[in-house]
Design a protein around this motif. Structure first.
Motif, PDB file in Angstrom:
ATOM      1  N   CYS A  69      19.571  29.345  89.954  1.00 34.29           N
ATOM      2  CA  CYS A  69      18.262  29.686  90.054  1.00 34.29           C
ATOM      3  C   CYS A  69      17.503  29.692  91.410  1.00 34.29           C
ATOM      4  CB  CYS A  69      17.448  28.718  88.998  1.00 34.29           C
ATOM      5  SG  CYS A  69      18.166  28.477  87.217  1.00 34.29           S
ATOM      6  N   TRP A  70      17.056  30.844  91.646  1.00 40.73           N
ATOM      7  CA  TRP A  70      16.717  31.187  93.166  1.00 40.73           C
ATOM      8  C   TRP A  70      16.052  32.417  93.355  1.00 40.73           C
ATOM      9  CZ3 TRP A  70      17.683  34.811  96.745  1.00 40.73           C
ATOM     10  CH2 TRP A  70      17.016  34.594  98.041  1.00 40.73           C
ATOM     11  N   PRO A  71      15.046  32.713  93.997  1.00 37.59           N
ATOM     12  CA  PRO A  71      14.214  31.580  94.981  1.00 37.59           C
ATOM     13  C   PRO A  71      13.207  30.846  94.477  1.00 37.59           C
ATOM     14  CG  PRO A  71      13.716  33.979  95.262  1.00 37.59           C
ATOM     15  CD  PRO A  71      14.552  33.965  94.150  1.00 37.59           C
ATOM     16  N   TRP A  72      13.050  30.949  92.914  1.00 38.69           N
ATOM     17  CA  TRP A  72      12.069  30.156  92.180  1.00 38.69           C
ATOM     18  C   TRP A  72      12.660  29.674  90.923  1.00 38.69           C
ATOM     19  CZ3 TRP A  72      11.259  35.479  92.831  1.00 38.69           C
ATOM     20  CH2 TRP A  72      11.176  36.153  91.833  1.00 38.69           C
ATOM     21  N   PHE A  73      12.126  28.567  90.410  1.00 34.69           N
ATOM     22  CA  PHE A  73      12.852  27.828  89.247  1.00 34.69           C
ATOM     23  C   PHE A  73      11.623  27.997  88.248  1.00 34.69           C
ATOM     24  CE2 PHE A  73      13.048  24.030  86.827  1.00 34.69           C
ATOM     25  CZ  PHE A  73      14.305  24.224  86.087  1.00 34.69           C
ATOM     26  N   GLY A  74      12.334  28.556  86.826  1.00 37.38           N
ATOM     27  CA  GLY A  74      11.284  28.938  85.810  1.00 37.38           C
ATOM     28  C   GLY A  74      10.239  30.073  86.150  1.00 37.38           C
ATOM     29  N   PRO A  75       9.181  30.151  85.736  1.00 32.98           N
ATOM     30  CA  PRO A  75       8.289  31.115  86.078  1.00 32.98           C
ATOM     31  C   PRO A  75       7.845  30.878  87.712  1.00 32.98           C
ATOM     32  CG  PRO A  75       7.420  30.027  84.188  1.00 32.98           C
ATOM     33  CD  PRO A  75       8.602  29.039  84.663  1.00 32.98           C
ATOM     34  N   ALA A  76       7.574  32.055  88.118  1.00 36.52           N
ATOM     35  CA  ALA A  76       7.426  32.079  89.685  1.00 36.52           C
ATOM     36  C   ALA A  76       6.170  31.147  89.884  1.00 36.52           C
ATOM     37  CB  ALA A  76       7.377  33.460  90.402  1.00 36.52           C
ATOM     38  N   HIS A  77       6.068  30.468  91.009  1.00 38.87           N
ATOM     39  CA  HIS A  77       4.865  29.740  91.192  1.00 38.87           C
ATOM     40  C   HIS A  77       3.980  30.646  91.815  1.00 38.87           C
ATOM     41  CE1 HIS A  77       2.116  26.746  93.022  1.00 38.87           C
ATOM     42  NE2 HIS A  77       2.899  25.652  92.290  1.00 38.87           N
ATOM     43  N   PRO A  78       2.604  30.574  91.265  1.00 34.88           N
ATOM     44  CA  PRO A  78       1.552  31.464  91.986  1.00 34.88           C
ATOM     45  C   PRO A  78       1.359  31.670  93.325  1.00 34.88           C
ATOM     46  CG  PRO A  78       0.457  29.944  90.122  1.00 34.88           C
ATOM     47  CD  PRO A  78       1.903  29.676  90.297  1.00 34.88           C
ATOM     48  N   LEU A  80       3.818  31.993  95.205  1.00 33.15           N
ATOM     49  CA  LEU A  80       4.876  32.796  95.618  1.00 33.15           C
ATOM     50  C   LEU A  80       4.471  34.040  95.403  1.00 33.15           C
ATOM     51  CD1 LEU A  80       7.919  30.811  94.798  1.00 33.15           C
ATOM     52  CD2 LEU A  80       6.829  30.619  96.904  1.00 33.15           C
ATOM     53  N   THR A  81       4.066  34.369  94.084  1.00 35.76           N
ATOM     54  CA  THR A  81       3.772  35.821  94.043  1.00 35.76           C
ATOM     55  C   THR A  81       3.003  35.852  92.663  1.00 35.76           C
ATOM     56  OG1 THR A  81       4.810  38.049  93.289  1.00 35.76           O
ATOM     57  CG2 THR A  81       5.715  36.024  92.340  1.00 35.76           C
ATOM     58  N   THR A  82       2.041  37.059  92.594  1.00 37.72           N
ATOM     59  CA  THR A  82       1.424  37.446  91.187  1.00 37.72           C
ATOM     60  C   THR A  82       2.049  38.417  90.546  1.00 37.72           C
ATOM     61  OG1 THR A  82      -0.023  38.781  92.592  1.00 37.72           O
ATOM     62  CG2 THR A  82      -0.980  36.778  92.418  1.00 37.72           C
ATOM     63  N   GLN A  83       3.072  39.038  91.212  1.00 33.93           N
ATOM     64  CA  GLN A  83       3.839  40.215  90.395  1.00 33.93           C
ATOM     65  C   GLN A  83       4.450  39.625  89.195  1.00 33.93           C
ATOM     66  OE1 GLN A  83       6.546  42.111  93.044  1.00 33.93           O
ATOM     67  NE2 GLN A  83       5.099  42.072  94.985  1.00 33.93           N
ATOM     68  N   HIS A 122       8.226  38.194 101.198  1.00 31.82           N
ATOM     69  CA  HIS A 122       8.957  38.334 102.078  1.00 31.82           C
ATOM     70  C   HIS A 122       9.342  39.401 102.590  1.00 31.82           C
ATOM     71  CE1 HIS A 122      11.688  36.778 105.234  1.00 31.82           C
ATOM     72  NE2 HIS A 122      12.532  37.384 104.691  1.00 31.82           N
ATOM     73  N   SER A 123       9.234  40.017 103.839  1.00 34.80           N
ATOM     74  CA  SER A 123       9.614  41.316 104.331  1.00 34.80           C
ATOM     75  C   SER A 123      10.999  41.012 105.060  1.00 34.80           C
ATOM     76  CB  SER A 123       8.701  42.039 105.074  1.00 34.80           C
ATOM     77  OG  SER A 123       8.466  41.291 106.157  1.00 34.80           O
ATOM     78  N   GLY A 124      11.899  42.002 104.594  1.00 38.19           N
ATOM     79  CA  GLY A 124      12.976  42.110 105.133  1.00 38.19           C
ATOM     80  C   GLY A 124      14.215  41.367 104.318  1.00 38.19           C
ATOM     81  N   LYS A 125      15.371  41.375 104.814  1.00 36.78           N
ATOM     82  CA  LYS A 125      16.626  40.895 104.056  1.00 36.78           C
ATOM     83  C   LYS A 125      16.792  39.458 104.011  1.00 36.78           C
ATOM     84  CE  LYS A 125      19.994  44.031 104.037  1.00 36.78           C
ATOM     85  NZ  LYS A 125      20.794  44.791 104.472  1.00 36.78           N
ATOM     86  N   VAL A 126      17.014  39.111 103.066  1.00 39.39           N
ATOM     87  CA  VAL A 126      17.443  37.545 102.716  1.00 39.39           C
ATOM     88  C   VAL A 126      18.892  37.293 102.211  1.00 39.39           C
ATOM     89  CG1 VAL A 126      16.930  35.332 101.822  1.00 39.39           C
ATOM     90  CG2 VAL A 126      15.143  37.022 102.389  1.00 39.39           C
ATOM     91  N   ARG A 127      19.726  36.742 102.875  1.00 38.85           N
ATOM     92  CA  ARG A 127      21.102  36.338 102.704  1.00 38.85           C
ATOM     93  C   ARG A 127      21.071  35.002 101.842  1.00 38.85           C
ATOM     94  NH1 ARG A 127      23.143  37.138 107.057  1.00 38.85           N
ATOM     95  NH2 ARG A 127      24.016  39.067 106.828  1.00 38.85           N
ATOM     96  N   LEU A 128      21.681  34.784 100.914  1.00 38.10           N
ATOM     97  CA  LEU A 128      21.899  33.600  99.973  1.00 38.10           C
ATOM     98  C   LEU A 128      23.408  33.449  99.886  1.00 38.10           C
ATOM     99  CD1 LEU A 128      20.820  31.178  98.304  1.00 38.10           C
ATOM    100  CD2 LEU A 128      21.115  32.879  96.542  1.00 38.10           C
ATOM    101  N   GLN A 129      23.944  32.222 100.129  1.00 37.05           N
ATOM    102  CA  GLN A 129      25.373  31.979 100.072  1.00 37.05           C
ATOM    103  C   GLN A 129      25.982  30.716  99.352  1.00 37.05           C
ATOM    104  OE1 GLN A 129      28.348  30.543 103.418  1.00 37.05           O
ATOM    105  NE2 GLN A 129      28.161  32.778 103.709  1.00 37.05           N
ATOM    106  N   CYS A 130      26.853  30.851  98.702  1.00 38.67           N
ATOM    107  CA  CYS A 130      27.378  29.826  97.992  1.00 38.67           C
ATOM    108  C   CYS A 130      28.744  29.479  98.092  1.00 38.67           C
ATOM    109  CB  CYS A 130      27.140  30.062  96.487  1.00 38.67           C
ATOM    110  SG  CYS A 130      27.197  28.423  95.557  1.00 38.67           S
ATOM    111  N   GLN A 131      28.969  28.040  98.448  1.00 37.76           N
ATOM    112  CA  GLN A 131      30.481  27.618  98.737  1.00 37.76           C
ATOM    113  C   GLN A 131      30.850  26.928  97.539  1.00 37.76           C
ATOM    114  OE1 GLN A 131      30.858  25.524 102.117  1.00 37.76           O
ATOM    115  NE2 GLN A 131      29.862  27.038 103.483  1.00 37.76           N
ATOM    116  N   THR A 149      11.467  30.906 104.105  1.00 39.79           N
ATOM    117  CA  THR A 149      10.959  29.543 104.040  1.00 39.79           C
ATOM    118  C   THR A 149      10.618  28.958 102.442  1.00 39.79           C
ATOM    119  OG1 THR A 149       8.651  30.613 104.381  1.00 39.79           O
ATOM    120  CG2 THR A 149       9.959  29.987 106.310  1.00 39.79           C
ATOM    121  N   ALA A 150       9.652  29.429 101.897  1.00 47.46           N
ATOM    122  CA  ALA A 150       9.186  28.894 100.716  1.00 47.46           C
ATOM    123  C   ALA A 150      10.362  29.305  99.839  1.00 47.46           C
ATOM    124  CB  ALA A 150       7.808  29.573 100.286  1.00 47.46           C
ATOM    125  N   GLN A 151      10.928  28.452  99.122  1.00 49.45           N
ATOM    126  CA  GLN A 151      11.952  28.561  98.085  1.00 49.45           C
ATOM    127  C   GLN A 151      12.265  27.174  97.395  1.00 49.45           C
ATOM    128  OE1 GLN A 151      15.724  29.563  99.913  1.00 49.45           O
ATOM    129  NE2 GLN A 151      15.056  28.751 101.783  1.00 49.45           N
TER     130      GLN A 151
END
Length: 273
Positions: A69-78, A80-83, A122-131, A149-151
């Motif tokens: 679960c990323w970059p928010w958990f459950g419903p997106a927090h207000p 973060l976004t209103t979309q 967030h504008s721009g590309k974000v990279r998420l990695q998992c090991q 930042t906010a995630q």
């Protein structure tokens, strides 16, 4: 030494790109769709629950295993976004890419990553990695993101149970946030009815009794979430049903605070005692 085998499907999930790898007594299957662990076995004993009716086509998340679960958990927090955005974020319905694997005398390591350019705030590309590291100590997951930042994030683990009504998780704090009954913040952990609790500042080591004894080590978290839909809601759920709701317990390692602006480094180890 480990073997990394690419699969075209797993269980009933046809045409699903997956990687199976092993080390010592442990074996894991990881889906490239969602970066999701679908199976973890020790000496042939399955430790995770996977819905026998879940699907993955048409951007549907897979129910079971270890969803990310990323970059928010459950419903997106207000904040973060209103979309209108999907529950539990974007990672679990994204295609991930294998960037490395490694096999040596004391572990087997698989590294996947996914890139996102549609984070609402967030504008721009974000990279998420998992090991994903298998060793004599079990399966270790390390979820990392330094580009945002906010995630929020959670490793939403479905542990297989004989009967969730007999399952336990300990130690847990005396108080919690109850998402089902907000007025209840200190009752005992007892399954059968719907359960959705956020325990803040949990210990680095939890024991999940299923009745198998499973050790859950955590780091980089600020909470653990304990969840099961209960008999009524679980029986009615399309990907659970009356025969399956009691066959799992979710004990989730989570980072939920939005005030921490440091990079995400959420870690979890699952080991059969």
């Amino acid at each position: 030494m480990a073997n990394f085998i690419h699969l075209d499907g797993y269980a009933h999930l046809s045409a699903l790109p997956c990687i199976r790898f092993t080390f010592a007594d442990y074996s894991a299957v990881v889906s490239l769709y969602g970066g999701q662990v679908l199976s973890l076995q020790k000496a042939g004993e399955e430790l995770l629950w996977l819905s026998p009716t879940t699907n993955w086509q048409q951007q549907q998340p897979i129910r079971g295993g270890v969803p990310i679960c990323w970059p928010w958990f459950g419903p997106a927090h207000p904040e973060l976004t209103t979309q209108a955005v999907p529950n539990h974020g974007l990672a679990r319905t994204a295609m991930w890419q294998q960037v490395a694997d490694e096999s040596c005398s004391d572990h087997a390591l698989l590294i996947l990553q996914a890139e996102f350019d549609n984070i609402p705030w967030h504008s721009g590309k974000v990279r998420l990695q998992c090991q994903y590291l298998l060793s004599h100590n079990g399966l270790h997951l390390h979820l990392h993101c330094a580009d945002l930042t906010a995630q929020q994030a959670a490793l939403h683990t479905y542990f297989a149970c004989d009967d969730v009504r007999q399952a336990t998780v300990a130690p847990l704090p005396a108080t919690f946030i109850n998402k089902v009954l907000p007025e209840d913040s200190n009752s005992a952990l007892q399954f059968g009815l719907e359960m959705d609790r956020i325990y803040q500042h949990t210990a680095a080591l939890l024991t999940v009794q299923t009745p198998a004894t499973i050790l859950l080590q955590q780091a980089g978290h600020d909470a653990s979430v304990i969840w099961n839909p209960g008999q009524a809601k679980g029986s009615a759920a399309k990907e659970v049903g009356p025969d399956q709701w009691s066959k799992f317990i979710c004990a989730e390692t989570a980072r939920l605070a939005l005030t921490d602006q440091s990079a995400l480094n959420l870690q979890m180890t699952i080991a059969r005692s």
